[in-house]
Scaffold this motif. Structure first.
Motif, mmCIF file in Angstrom:
data_model
loop_
_atom_site.group_PDB
_atom_site.id
_atom_site.type_symbol
_atom_site.label_atom_id
_atom_site.label_comp_id
_atom_site.label_asym_id
_atom_site.label_seq_id
_atom_site.Cartn_x
_atom_site.Cartn_y
_atom_site.Cartn_z
ATOM 1 N N PRO A 137 0.854 -1.185 0.000
ATOM 2 C CA PRO A 137 0.000 0.000 0.000
ATOM 3 C C PRO A 137 0.893 1.240 0.000
ATOM 4 O O PRO A 137 1.849 1.318 0.762
ATOM 5 N N PHE A 144 -5.304 8.551 5.648
ATOM 6 C CA PHE A 144 -5.935 7.413 6.294
ATOM 7 C C PHE A 144 -7.447 7.426 6.110
ATOM 8 O O PHE A 144 -8.093 6.388 6.228
ATOM 9 N N PHE A 154 2.195 4.368 1.012
ATOM 10 C CA PHE A 154 2.070 5.342 2.092
ATOM 11 C C PHE A 154 2.464 6.748 1.649
ATOM 12 O O PHE A 154 2.278 7.690 2.398
ATOM 13 N N ILE A 196 -10.389 0.543 2.078
ATOM 14 C CA ILE A 196 -10.504 -0.716 2.807
ATOM 15 C C ILE A 196 -11.962 -1.084 3.024
ATOM 16 O O ILE A 196 -12.342 -2.257 2.911
ATOM 17 N N PHE A 239 -7.487 5.543 2.975
ATOM 18 C CA PHE A 239 -7.349 4.124 3.301
ATOM 19 C C PHE A 239 -8.684 3.581 3.799
ATOM 20 O O PHE A 239 -9.077 2.465 3.456
ATOM 21 N N LEU A 294 -12.916 2.264 9.499
ATOM 22 C CA LEU A 294 -11.757 1.561 8.948
ATOM 23 C C LEU A 294 -11.411 0.348 9.805
ATOM 24 O O LEU A 294 -11.246 -0.772 9.296
ATOM 25 N N ILE A 295 -11.323 0.573 11.142
ATOM 26 C CA ILE A 295 -10.938 -0.535 12.021
ATOM 27 C C ILE A 295 -12.002 -1.631 11.977
ATOM 28 O O ILE A 295 -11.689 -2.828 11.895
ATOM 29 N N ILE A 308 -9.665 -3.497 -0.271
ATOM 30 C CA ILE A 308 -8.475 -2.887 -0.837
ATOM 31 C C ILE A 308 -8.033 -3.664 -2.073
ATOM 32 O O ILE A 308 -8.124 -4.883 -2.122
ATOM 33 N N PHE A 347 -12.144 6.625 10.896
ATOM 34 C CA PHE A 347 -11.162 5.640 11.351
ATOM 35 C C PHE A 347 -11.844 4.485 12.066
ATOM 36 O O PHE A 347 -11.391 3.338 11.983
#
Lengths: 294, 330
Positions: free
Chosen positions: A35, A225, A37, A232, A228, A273-274, A236, A270
């Protein structure tokens, strides 16, 4: 109800920017096992390129967008040619490659800070008029951003689906070895994918800066993020999932911003995301992988 | 010793403690834990709120227990260990590699935003301040002597942390942890509880982070969200990579180079002191470049981790015996 639709309007704009960026990230990730960064910093470089060109071209938005994209291409090509390709060849561990990309990201951010200063800079693009679109209230520029995103996504879809290049990308994403065995130059396709997604990344950075109205050296990294999260949530490495993920994350963030303190909206992104990582790492779109599906 | 040298050395020693802690998750168990600095911050904040008296009018924070230095720092370390166990249990259950990196950085960013946005927790963006000098209410030293004493104390704690990590690395626990890094599946086949080992690494690492954070708080006497971000943890990674991931002595050398010697040397360049706005980005660029050059040229660092062949004596004997056997055959 009014604030809800205001939130939906903002959410669509955020989703539009996010989706260009997340599709680019997903494309890169589908052909390389790392990925990227530095994705956020490629966006920032695109944003600054757009800013400089807007200043010197009497706010020509098309020139600005093009230069943002080209700056993104240059950055992505450097990242791929200097780090990703040679180090993957030398079988450096992926962990190390990630830390290296984080280091590169720090270098880019601080180099931008040396050139442009740590403070926000903003181009003086005049504000645009408001329009009522159904229940939504959008400015001309916001409508332009949404249209741009739709055009880009349709274009990406068309390329992936209906061209030789797109078929080659999907083949390499599935298996570089099998793709090579059937006569595809996998290394070249991977590089070309990086270049294309570099253009989209730079473009999305320019659009993000235009939408926010300011650029600073951490613009993209701060956004990384969230991207991301979109990529995700969508799964992804899957460009279509990334579009849907961007829509979900964008709407959740902006609609919630009217009900909770607006800075807490990233917490929701976030959190999503988690949760997605823990419970649905394969993305929200179910995968039907059969030998015959195109 | 001038006050400046003492001050810079104290900061350097505290960063070495932080580097040793990060090396547990990254160097030993090979997990890319980007939430590490959040635990440093948590340690600093918790030490602060355990140590400070109940809050007054112009500043708000939770607790305010007014505990003595040692009690507050130990409680903070224990809390960090518990929260590290919780986060490790959630994250490492299903994630590894870059998914763990993305998950952990998200957790850190959530914590950051919550601290920054809720003044009732740790006084929001202004942060906590006015932390007293530990032990000095009994000792009544002047500023210079006290700084020297605090430096000595930090060095003592660093030595203790080094000793503990040194012994743990050579212990069966350390060896087991490194097998989970090299190949988690074989490690599980040989009977190691990979998940539990990874959580233990998180606990140890978070506890050391909390300890370093507490010491950092008493050194700067204040702490706020501008003092910690994702960039800080990347600098710690730079130190570990340059020194040699997994090698305790190596990461100390890398930590000293990246976190103390380079930045201080940069300040010695004539004219740099008057351009403070330039020094920070140039320093960060050098650190970022150090990461890139190291991974390019020497991915295992200046002092690579030694491959331990256990048990050493047995291996040597078998080498000797196979050598003898070869002789006999020829």
């Amino acid at each position: 109800m009014h604030t809800f639709f205001l939130g939906v309007g903002f959410g669509l704009v955020t989703a539009a920017i996010l989706s260009i960026s997340a599709v680019a990230l997903s494309l890169q990730f589908s052909v390389s096992p790392v990925p990227n960064f530095t994705h956020g910093d490629i966006m920032t470089v695109g944003a600054y390129a757009g800013y400089v060109v807007l200043l010197h071209s009497n706010n020509n938005l098309i020139l600005g967008a093009l230069s943002a994209g080209i700056a993104g291409v240059i950055m992505a090509a450097i990242v791929y040619r200097v780090f990703i390709e040679p180090l993957l060849k030398r079988r450096v561990r992926i962990h190390f490659l990630l830390v290296l990309l984080l280091g590169a990201s720090i270098v880019v951010q601080n180099a931008l800070q040396l050139i442009f200063g740590a403070e926000d800079v903003s181009s003086n693009v005049p504000t645009s008029a408001n329009h009522k679109v159904g229940p939504l209230l959008l400015t001309t520029r916001q409508i332009g951003i949404i249209i741009l995103a739709v055009v880009v996504l349709v274009f990406v879809h068309a390329v992936l689906r209906y061209t030789r290049f797109g078929r080659a990308i999907r083949a390499v994403a599935d298996s570089p070895e099998l793709a090579s065995a059937s006569g595809i130059n996998a290394a070249r396709i991977t590089y070309a994918t990086w270049v294309v997604s570099g253009f989209l990344t730079g473009l999305s950075g320019g659009v993000l800066a235009l939408s926010i109205g300011a650029v600073d050296p951490t613009l993209g990294f701060g956004f990384l993020f969230v991207i991301f999260a979109a990529a995700i949530v969508g799964g992804i490495g899957q460009p279509y999932g990334a579009m849907l993920g961007a829509l979900i994350v964008g709407l959740v963030m902006e609609v919630s911003a009217f009900y909770i303190p607006s800075d807490d909206k990233t917490v929701l992104a976030f959190g999503l995301l988690i949760l997605a990582l823990l419970f649905r790492p394969q993305g929200i779109i179910p995968q039907h992988r059969t030998a015959l599906s195109i | 010793m001038s006050e400046y040298v003492i001050s810079a050395s104290t900061l350097g020693v505290i960063s070495l403690i932080l580097v040793l802690g990060l090396n547990v998750t990254w160097g030993w168990s090979g997990q890319l834990n980007l939430s590490y600095y959040a635990f440093v911050a948590l340690g600093a904040y918790l030490t602060g709120v355990f140590n400070l008296p109940p809050h007054g009018q112009d500043v708000t924070y939770i607790l305010g227990l007014n505990l003595p230095f040692l009690a507050s720092i130990s409680l903070a370390v224990a809390s960090c260990a518990i929260l590290g166990a919780a986060l490790g249990a959630i994250l490492t259950r299903r994630l590894e590699g870059y998914y763990l990196a993305i998950g952990s950085v998200s957790a850190a960013l959530i914590f950051y935003t919550v601290v920054d946005q809720s003044p009732s927790l740790f006084n929001g963006p202004v942060g906590i301040y006015g932390v007293g000098e530990p032990l000095n209410s009994y000792l009544k030293l002047n500023f210079t002597d006290y700084s020297a004493l605090y430096l000595g104390m930090c060095i003592a704690i660093l030595s203790l942390v080094f000793l503990v990590t040194f012994l743990l690395q050579r212990s069966p626990f350390g060896r087991a942890l490194r097998t989970t890094r090299e190949d988690p599946i074989s490690s599980a086949v040989f009977g190691h509880a990979v998940y539990a080992l990874r959580i233990k690494a998180f606990i140890l690492s978070s506890a050391i982070a909390g300890l370093g954070g507490g010491l950092l708080l008493f050194y700067v006497t204040a702490f706020n969200p501008s003092g910690w971000s994702t960039a800080e943890v990347i600098l710690l990674f730079a130190a570990i990579l340059v020194g040699g991931s997994g090698n305790n002595l190596g990461v100390l050398i890398g930590g000293a180079l990246i976190l103390s010697i380079f930045p201080q040397a940069l300040l010695q360049i004539p004219g740099m002191e008057s351009h403070a706005t330039l020094a920070a980005p140039i320093g960060d660029i050098i650190d970022g470049a150090a990461i890139m050059v190291t991974i390019w040229l020497r991915p295992n660092g200046l002092l690579p981790e030694r491959k331990v062949l256990a048990p050493e004596r047995g291996v040597q004997q078998s080498r000797v015996s196979s050598f003898l056997r070869l002789k006999a055959d020829s």
